[in-house]
Design a protein around this motif. Sequence first.
Motif, mmCIF file in Angstrom:
data_model
loop_
_atom_site.group_PDB
_atom_site.id
_atom_site.type_symbol
_atom_site.label_atom_id
_atom_site.label_comp_id
_atom_site.label_asym_id
_atom_site.label_seq_id
_atom_site.Cartn_x
_atom_site.Cartn_y
_atom_site.Cartn_z
ATOM 1 N N ILE A 123 0.838 -1.202 0.000
ATOM 2 C CA ILE A 123 0.000 0.000 0.000
ATOM 3 C C ILE A 123 0.870 1.248 0.000
ATOM 4 O O ILE A 123 0.603 2.221 -0.720
ATOM 5 C CB ILE A 123 -0.950 -0.008 1.216
ATOM 6 N N ALA A 127 1.067 3.523 -3.373
ATOM 7 C CA ALA A 127 0.575 4.894 -3.218
ATOM 8 C C ALA A 127 1.645 5.888 -3.650
ATOM 9 O O ALA A 127 1.344 6.894 -4.312
ATOM 10 C CB ALA A 127 0.176 5.145 -1.765
ATOM 11 N N ILE A 174 -6.606 -4.454 -4.121
ATOM 12 C CA ILE A 174 -5.995 -3.227 -3.596
ATOM 13 C C ILE A 174 -5.471 -2.371 -4.737
ATOM 14 O O ILE A 174 -5.723 -1.159 -4.809
ATOM 15 C CB ILE A 174 -4.858 -3.562 -2.613
ATOM 16 N N MET A 178 -7.026 1.294 -5.925
ATOM 17 C CA MET A 178 -6.139 2.455 -5.812
ATOM 18 C C MET A 178 -5.921 3.119 -7.173
ATOM 19 O O MET A 178 -5.888 4.352 -7.276
ATOM 20 C CB MET A 178 -4.805 2.041 -5.192
ATOM 21 N N ALA A 182 -7.251 6.922 -8.219
ATOM 22 C CA ALA A 182 -6.186 7.843 -8.625
ATOM 23 C C ALA A 182 -6.499 8.510 -9.957
ATOM 24 O O ALA A 182 -5.898 9.536 -10.292
ATOM 25 C CB ALA A 182 -4.856 7.113 -8.697
ATOM 26 N N ALA A 301 -9.688 9.251 3.817
ATOM 27 C CA ALA A 301 -9.134 9.418 2.466
ATOM 28 C C ALA A 301 -9.676 10.683 1.819
ATOM 29 O O ALA A 301 -8.949 11.425 1.150
ATOM 30 C CB ALA A 301 -9.468 8.197 1.609
ATOM 31 N N SER A 310 -4.480 10.405 0.485
ATOM 32 C CA SER A 310 -5.707 9.752 0.028
ATOM 33 C C SER A 310 -5.427 8.339 -0.464
ATOM 34 O O SER A 310 -6.164 7.397 -0.138
ATOM 35 C CB SER A 310 -6.352 10.569 -1.096
ATOM 36 N N TYR A 311 -4.367 8.189 -1.259
ATOM 37 C CA TYR A 311 -4.051 6.873 -1.808
ATOM 38 C C TYR A 311 -3.752 5.858 -0.699
ATOM 39 O O TYR A 311 -4.151 4.689 -0.778
ATOM 40 C CB TYR A 311 -2.857 6.958 -2.754
ATOM 41 N N TYR A 314 -7.088 4.953 0.826
ATOM 42 C CA TYR A 314 -7.863 4.135 -0.107
ATOM 43 C C TYR A 314 -7.302 2.713 -0.185
ATOM 44 O O TYR A 314 -8.051 1.747 -0.348
ATOM 45 C CB TYR A 314 -7.872 4.767 -1.491
ATOM 46 N N GLY A 315 -5.990 2.587 -0.077
ATOM 47 C CA GLY A 315 -5.384 1.258 -0.092
ATOM 48 C C GLY A 315 -5.830 0.431 1.096
ATOM 49 O O GLY A 315 -6.166 -0.757 0.968
ATOM 50 N N ALA A 318 -9.432 -0.530 0.630
ATOM 51 C CA ALA A 318 -9.560 -1.664 -0.293
ATOM 52 C C ALA A 318 -9.236 -2.976 0.402
ATOM 53 O O ALA A 318 -9.908 -3.994 0.189
ATOM 54 C CB ALA A 318 -8.636 -1.457 -1.493
#
Length: 387
Positions: A123, A127, A174, A178, A182, A301, A310-311, A314-315, A318
């Motif tokens: 992650i 990211a 994941i 992501m 993105a 996020a 955020s990434y 979000y990872g 997920a």
Amino acid sequence: MKRFFGGIGDYIVNSDKTIWLFSLVATVYSALLLSSVERAGGVFVRTQILAAIIGYGVSIIISMIDYEYLARYWYIAAIISVLMFAAVFLFGFTVTGTDDTAWIRLPGGLTFQPSELVKICFILTFATHLDHLKKNGKLEKLTSVLSLLAHALFPVAIIHFQGDDGSALIFLFIAIIMMFVAGVQARYFIILICLLSVSIPILWNVIMNEEHRSRILALADLDGNALTDYGYQQYQSKVSIASGGIDGYGLGEGYRTGLGTVPEQENDFIFSVAGEECGFFGTILVLLILLVLIIKVFTNALKARDELGSYLCYGMFALLASQTIINIAMVIGMLPVIGITLPFFSAGGSSAMCLYFGLGLVQSVRLHNKDVTNIKLSYTRNERIKI
């Protein structure tokens, strides 16, 4: 001393208290369910609590470090991942109840599943990769998308060769989620779906073995030998959940749990224990706890100070969402058994501890986003005074 306690107070105020609270509630609930499972043999609670303590401690340390600083040293996470994979190939073994070589032995008779730590490292590195491409305006290029796919398929391929296809599938989810958030263009996802559709015969006849195919076919074979073979675990799980009714038999009172009727009930099928002993209300509580955690990670996020933050969130979103959905669907017979644990609830120190590490990353995004907000507010006030 006053400054020290003041710092602790600021940390508590600025961190996401809901995440800390509900992860703690999940740990306690898990320990109660696992204590009941121990009636059928095995020691699970001690490992779970120890993993939670270590996980919480390390996650607090992670949260106090600016995530941008952590991302700057992404290559350390990559090196750790490679070393973890190498350790499995050199010293890996298969634990009882599984068919994949994905564990290594630690001093003191403990075991560790490296892929759980690699998920968190992935992650962070993925990211950072996305953030680099986005900042340089390269995210829409085909070469960039291919580099992201190569980044994702590297751990997927290695874990597949270790026999842990469940974990490999989580890595894919994941990466896809992501990439989607993105802003990777939709045409690449359409191409990917088309390629997967065309390759289904190859996946079925070449990539999957006989056991994989049998587990899928068992979902529809309700009258054949699937009930006593590849479908046995899911059948017994559904019976346990149904037997609990509305309010269950009570913690430590489930007859089937005490006998260990559901194979691996402490691990992938812990949800069946909640169903039998705590009933419908108990299963809803499990889902609510995980849903709150998933939603809170998602909202962090949305509120992150930049795209990198955020990434990262979000990872983690997920990871939690995909494992929760797949595990529950697996336990109630809607998906084949593929060895995916229920986050924070399934027995296994590796999974529990590393999930807390991931929450530490989310808290880092939250805490340092707060710092920036405070700085901006202070700066604005000073500017107004000058004017």
